[in-house]
Design a protein around this motif. Structure first.
Motif, PDB file in Angstrom:
ATOM      1  N   GLU A  34     -45.030 -27.661  -3.709  1.00  0.00           N
ATOM      2  CA  GLU A  34     -43.932 -26.834  -4.351  1.00  0.00           C
ATOM      3  C   GLU A  34     -42.701 -27.499  -3.789  1.00  0.00           C
ATOM      4  O   GLU A  34     -41.708 -27.887  -4.402  1.00  0.00           O
ATOM      5  CB  GLU A  34     -44.013 -25.502  -4.617  1.00  0.00           C
ATOM      6  CG  GLU A  34     -45.084 -24.893  -5.318  1.00  0.00           C
ATOM      7  CD  GLU A  34     -45.425 -23.486  -5.359  1.00  0.00           C
ATOM      8  OE1 GLU A  34     -44.687 -22.898  -4.530  1.00  0.00           O
ATOM      9  OE2 GLU A  34     -46.430 -22.563  -5.986  1.00  0.00           O
ATOM     10  N   ALA A  35     -42.572 -27.412  -2.194  1.00  0.00           N
ATOM     11  CA  ALA A  35     -41.356 -27.675  -1.695  1.00  0.00           C
ATOM     12  C   ALA A  35     -41.267 -29.325  -1.856  1.00  0.00           C
ATOM     13  O   ALA A  35     -39.864 -29.838  -2.253  1.00  0.00           O
ATOM     14  CB  ALA A  35     -41.379 -27.401  -0.425  1.00  0.00           C
ATOM     15  N   LEU A  36     -42.112 -30.084  -1.722  1.00  0.00           N
ATOM     16  CA  LEU A  36     -41.810 -31.352  -1.967  1.00  0.00           C
ATOM     17  C   LEU A  36     -41.634 -31.769  -3.372  1.00  0.00           C
ATOM     18  O   LEU A  36     -40.848 -32.659  -3.747  1.00  0.00           O
ATOM     19  CB  LEU A  36     -43.170 -32.298  -1.646  1.00  0.00           C
ATOM     20  CG  LEU A  36     -43.838 -32.180  -0.317  1.00  0.00           C
ATOM     21  CD1 LEU A  36     -45.266 -32.652   0.083  1.00  0.00           C
ATOM     22  CD2 LEU A  36     -42.933 -33.148   0.719  1.00  0.00           C
ATOM     23  N   SER A  75     -52.544 -36.181 -18.387  1.00  0.00           N
ATOM     24  CA  SER A  75     -53.204 -36.916 -17.758  1.00  0.00           C
ATOM     25  C   SER A  75     -53.367 -36.171 -16.325  1.00  0.00           C
ATOM     26  O   SER A  75     -52.390 -35.606 -15.767  1.00  0.00           O
ATOM     27  CB  SER A  75     -52.752 -38.568 -17.287  1.00  0.00           C
ATOM     28  OG  SER A  75     -52.983 -39.229 -18.404  1.00  0.00           O
ATOM     29  N   PRO A  76     -54.271 -35.927 -15.762  1.00  0.00           N
ATOM     30  CA  PRO A  76     -54.464 -35.391 -14.292  1.00  0.00           C
ATOM     31  C   PRO A  76     -53.829 -36.260 -13.321  1.00  0.00           C
ATOM     32  O   PRO A  76     -54.358 -37.292 -13.118  1.00  0.00           O
ATOM     33  CB  PRO A  76     -55.826 -35.066 -14.007  1.00  0.00           C
ATOM     34  CG  PRO A  76     -56.490 -36.052 -14.805  1.00  0.00           C
ATOM     35  CD  PRO A  76     -55.693 -36.383 -16.007  1.00  0.00           C
ATOM     36  N   ASN A  77     -53.274 -35.680 -11.990  1.00  0.00           N
ATOM     37  CA  ASN A  77     -52.907 -36.256 -10.852  1.00  0.00           C
ATOM     38  C   ASN A  77     -53.618 -35.564  -9.782  1.00  0.00           C
ATOM     39  O   ASN A  77     -53.196 -34.497  -9.386  1.00  0.00           O
ATOM     40  CB  ASN A  77     -51.497 -36.466 -10.502  1.00  0.00           C
ATOM     41  CG  ASN A  77     -51.240 -37.421  -9.386  1.00  0.00           C
ATOM     42  OD1 ASN A  77     -52.028 -38.167  -8.918  1.00  0.00           O
ATOM     43  ND2 ASN A  77     -49.794 -37.826  -9.288  1.00  0.00           N
ATOM     44  N   LEU A  78     -54.809 -36.275  -9.398  1.00  0.00           N
ATOM     45  CA  LEU A  78     -55.572 -35.336  -8.507  1.00  0.00           C
ATOM     46  C   LEU A  78     -55.431 -35.542  -6.933  1.00  0.00           C
ATOM     47  O   LEU A  78     -55.820 -36.628  -6.641  1.00  0.00           O
ATOM     48  CB  LEU A  78     -57.202 -35.589  -8.828  1.00  0.00           C
ATOM     49  CG  LEU A  78     -58.267 -34.489  -8.381  1.00  0.00           C
ATOM     50  CD1 LEU A  78     -59.407 -34.700  -8.956  1.00  0.00           C
ATOM     51  CD2 LEU A  78     -58.454 -34.322  -6.604  1.00  0.00           C
ATOM     52  N   ARG A 131     -50.409 -33.188 -14.939  1.00  0.00           N
ATOM     53  CA  ARG A 131     -51.083 -32.138 -14.239  1.00  0.00           C
ATOM     54  C   ARG A 131     -51.242 -32.749 -12.999  1.00  0.00           C
ATOM     55  O   ARG A 131     -52.011 -33.672 -12.592  1.00  0.00           O
ATOM     56  CB  ARG A 131     -52.369 -31.755 -15.031  1.00  0.00           C
ATOM     57  CG  ARG A 131     -52.189 -31.412 -16.462  1.00  0.00           C
ATOM     58  CD  ARG A 131     -53.729 -31.048 -16.880  1.00  0.00           C
ATOM     59  NE  ARG A 131     -54.449 -32.124 -17.252  1.00  0.00           N
ATOM     60  CZ  ARG A 131     -55.758 -32.131 -17.099  1.00  0.00           C
ATOM     61  NH1 ARG A 131     -56.178 -31.001 -16.724  1.00  0.00           N
ATOM     62  NH2 ARG A 131     -56.435 -33.318 -17.051  1.00  0.00           N
ATOM     63  N   MET A 132     -50.683 -31.966 -11.849  1.00  0.00           N
ATOM     64  CA  MET A 132     -50.828 -32.439 -10.571  1.00  0.00           C
ATOM     65  C   MET A 132     -51.708 -31.306  -9.980  1.00  0.00           C
ATOM     66  O   MET A 132     -51.583 -29.976  -9.790  1.00  0.00           O
ATOM     67  CB  MET A 132     -49.533 -32.290  -9.711  1.00  0.00           C
ATOM     68  CG  MET A 132     -49.651 -32.628  -8.387  1.00  0.00           C
ATOM     69  SD  MET A 132     -48.029 -32.848  -7.666  1.00  0.00           S
ATOM     70  CE  MET A 132     -47.386 -34.345  -8.348  1.00  0.00           C
ATOM     71  N   LEU A 133     -53.145 -31.636  -9.656  1.00  0.00           N
ATOM     72  CA  LEU A 133     -54.059 -30.882  -9.168  1.00  0.00           C
ATOM     73  C   LEU A 133     -54.104 -30.879  -7.577  1.00  0.00           C
ATOM     74  O   LEU A 133     -54.286 -32.205  -6.952  1.00  0.00           O
ATOM     75  CB  LEU A 133     -55.359 -31.221  -9.615  1.00  0.00           C
ATOM     76  CG  LEU A 133     -55.777 -30.888 -11.137  1.00  0.00           C
ATOM     77  CD1 LEU A 133     -54.661 -31.306 -11.906  1.00  0.00           C
ATOM     78  CD2 LEU A 133     -57.080 -31.543 -11.437  1.00  0.00           C
ATOM     79  N   GLY A 188     -46.771 -38.744  -1.607  1.00  0.00           N
ATOM     80  CA  GLY A 188     -47.535 -38.805  -2.883  1.00  0.00           C
ATOM     81  C   GLY A 188     -47.134 -37.868  -3.891  1.00  0.00           C
ATOM     82  O   GLY A 188     -47.003 -38.098  -5.213  1.00  0.00           O
ATOM     83  N   VAL A 189     -46.754 -36.798  -3.305  1.00  0.00           N
ATOM     84  CA  VAL A 189     -45.974 -35.629  -4.423  1.00  0.00           C
ATOM     85  C   VAL A 189     -44.835 -36.233  -5.019  1.00  0.00           C
ATOM     86  O   VAL A 189     -44.662 -36.254  -6.239  1.00  0.00           O
ATOM     87  CB  VAL A 189     -45.776 -34.380  -3.517  1.00  0.00           C
ATOM     88  CG1 VAL A 189     -44.967 -33.474  -4.281  1.00  0.00           C
ATOM     89  CG2 VAL A 189     -47.220 -33.630  -3.176  1.00  0.00           C
ATOM     90  N   ALA A 190     -44.141 -36.594  -4.089  1.00  0.00           N
ATOM     91  CA  ALA A 190     -42.770 -37.157  -4.620  1.00  0.00           C
ATOM     92  C   ALA A 190     -42.989 -38.250  -6.014  1.00  0.00           C
ATOM     93  O   ALA A 190     -42.176 -38.492  -6.720  1.00  0.00           O
ATOM     94  CB  ALA A 190     -41.806 -37.861  -3.709  1.00  0.00           C
ATOM     95  N   LYS A 191     -43.701 -39.310  -5.527  1.00  0.00           N
ATOM     96  CA  LYS A 191     -44.271 -40.394  -6.202  1.00  0.00           C
ATOM     97  C   LYS A 191     -44.919 -39.762  -7.744  1.00  0.00           C
ATOM     98  O   LYS A 191     -44.657 -40.167  -8.627  1.00  0.00           O
ATOM     99  CB  LYS A 191     -44.928 -41.313  -5.588  1.00  0.00           C
ATOM    100  CG  LYS A 191     -44.585 -42.181  -4.494  1.00  0.00           C
ATOM    101  CD  LYS A 191     -45.606 -43.261  -3.959  1.00  0.00           C
ATOM    102  CE  LYS A 191     -44.906 -43.999  -2.930  1.00  0.00           C
ATOM    103  NZ  LYS A 191     -46.023 -45.280  -2.411  1.00  0.00           N
ATOM    104  N   GLY A 192     -45.967 -38.659  -7.319  1.00  0.00           N
ATOM    105  CA  GLY A 192     -46.273 -38.318  -8.651  1.00  0.00           C
ATOM    106  C   GLY A 192     -45.285 -37.471  -9.508  1.00  0.00           C
ATOM    107  O   GLY A 192     -45.498 -37.629 -10.733  1.00  0.00           O
TER     108      GLY A 192
END
Length: 480
Positions: free
Chosen positions: A303-305, A257-260, A291-293, A270-274
């Motif tokens: 990347e840092a998050l 599954s993608p996370n766009l 898959r984080m798009l 959002g990145v941390a939650k993803g």
């Protein structure tokens, strides 16, 4: 051993026709605790003869149970619901033992979400119209018949209730084949069905392997429908075996599954939650957004998050309430995860964190290091194949059109996520994603929302009224 208190140990029984049947002479299947890597018990390996007995019991029971009233089925489900709530801690402990879920996660997710499926199907049943009158004809919705239900090891109780509850609500009878790798929660559930007063033959449990029990159920001429949650490979085999008898096949299979992230998303939150969504349950969820798009201009920030989010994960003994990630559920899956991490490195993906081997300080248990790859391209195996472990890939894109193309560039289509500060924009993007369930900005879980896949992620739907209707046939009565 008392079934209502069975969390581990040897148990060579199946539940058939309203009673526990001893199979002391059957071959044994070892159950391994993924934290200790020790055998904690054995269960019986069912045979095609066991399947025949269970299906015959379900067929006999269907004649009466299919004519039961809505109120009678609601009462049965209500008793099941009450017993699940009463025994919630027993189930949580069993899930920790059999597949390594942290106890806190078992208590907060595995068990309550499983219970919610029963509650949801009761809500559906209360309001469902089984007969509707049209212009010159009537539509009657009737139970499809004997249903074979094959459930996986990664969400063992959750997937059982997601199938059994709608089947019972519809008036069907059931033969359940749980995963032989996580059998204890299924045995506890069978005892719940018994103690709730399910009529003999309405619910049956036969354990064993997919190659034997699953194949026998799929091919059985007296099984009217089969529902499987598992790998795409297993789903294909079940469909092939079922084809000769033209039974209904419902499949909830693999995903990638993608996370766009659109450029107006809240990256800080959002990145941390993803990352945590992709790695919850040690990444062992078919719909995990792995898959984080992200816009290529935001790659370093993401990347840092992501690194910061992974650093907050606590690995360790799943019995410890402070543990947030336990081991991979079994040795075969651990080997698969390690092989896929190695392939990412070989294909040139850049490691942000993690990598092969066990995490520092954990010398035993099937523990994988939470791993994030960046600069991942669609051609890499880690971008295209389901890993089923705590491995996230970050994929940069140039513009929205390319992001949607990358999101859809997969043989799977189970889930997808969209992050955006503009809900209308997110809705527009969601409409273009080829997936059975799309999440916008991390919504709460909803047991009424239908769940299932496009493409090789399966056929049919589970949850809510759409899952309920999979267990019904449609009859037109012309001249009604």
């Amino acid at each position: 051993m008392i079934a209502s208190d069975n969390r581990s140990g040897d148990d060579a029984r199946f539940y058939v026709d309203g009673r526990w049947e001893e199979r002391s002479h059957a071959a044994r299947i070892a159950v391994v605790n993924p934290f200790s890597e020790e055998i904690v018990g054995h269960v019986a390996a069912g045979s095609s003869a066991d399947v025949d007995l269970a299906v015959a019991a379900a067929r006999r029971a269907f004649e009466t149970f299919s004519r039961s009233t809505v109120d009678e089925r609601l009462a049965l489900l209500g008793r099941v619901l009450a017993l699940l709530e009463e025994r919630a801690e027993l189930f949580a402990q069993a899930i920790v033992t059999e597949m390594g879920a942290p106890i806190g996660f078992a208590r907060s997710a595995h068990v309550p979400f499983a219970i919610a499926h029963v509650r949801t199907q009761m809500e559906v049943l209360r309001h469902y119209k089984f007969l509707s009158i049209e212009d010159g004809f009537a539509i009657s919705k009737e139970p499809i018949g004997v249903c074979a239900l094959i459930t996986p090891w990664n969400w063992p109780l959750y997937q059982i209730t997601a199938k059994v509850a709608p089947a019972i609500a519809a008036g069907c009878t059931v033969v359940l084949k749980p995963s032989e790798l996580s059998p204890y929660s299924a045995q506890l559930f069978a005892q719940v069905m018994h103690d709730a007063g399910a009529p003999a033959g309405v619910f049956n449990l036969v354990g064993g392997t997919g190659e034997v029990v699953g194949a026998a159920l799929a091919a059985h001429p007296d099984v009217d429908m089969i529902s499987i949650t598992g790998s795409t490979r297993a789903g294909v085999l079940v469909a092939q075996a079922a084809a000769a008898t033209v039974k209904r096949v419902v499949q909830e299979l693999g995903g990638k599954s993608p996370n766009l992230f659109l450029d107006d998303a809240d990256f800080e939150q959002g990145v941390a939650k993803g990352v945590l969504a992709g790695m919850r349950n040690a990444g062992q969820s078919c719909s995990a957004p792995t898959r984080m798009l992200v816009p290529e201009s935001r790659l370093a920030e993401v990347e840092a998050l992501a690194l910061a989010a992974v650093s907050g994960i606590t690995l360790g003994d799943p019995r410890n309430e402070k543990t947030s990630m336990g081991p991979i559920a079994n040795a075969a899956q651990y080997a698969r995860v390690q092989a896929m991490i190695a392939s990412g490195i070989e294909d040139g993906a850049r490691l942000v964190c993690g990598g092969p081997g066990r995490p520092d300080g954990l010398g035993r248990g099937y523990f994988a290091r939470p791993t994030v790859f960046s600069d991942v391209t669609p051609a890499m195996r880690v971008a295209s194949e389901e890993i089923f472990g705590p491995v996230l890939v970050v994929m940069p894109y140039r513009d929205e059109a390319q992001a949607i193309a990358i999101a859809n560039d997969t043989v799977y289509g189970l889930g997808a996520s969209v992050q955006s500060g503009d809900r209308n924009r997110a809705r527009r993007v969601a409409a273009r994603l080829r997936a059975g369930q799309v999440h916008i900005n991390y919504p709460a879980w909803n047991g009424h929302a239908p769940f299932g896949g496009y493409k090789r992620s399966g056929n049919g739907r589970e949850y809510g009224v759409h899952g309920f209707e999979e267990y019904l046939e449609t009859k037109a009565v012309v001249g009604y």
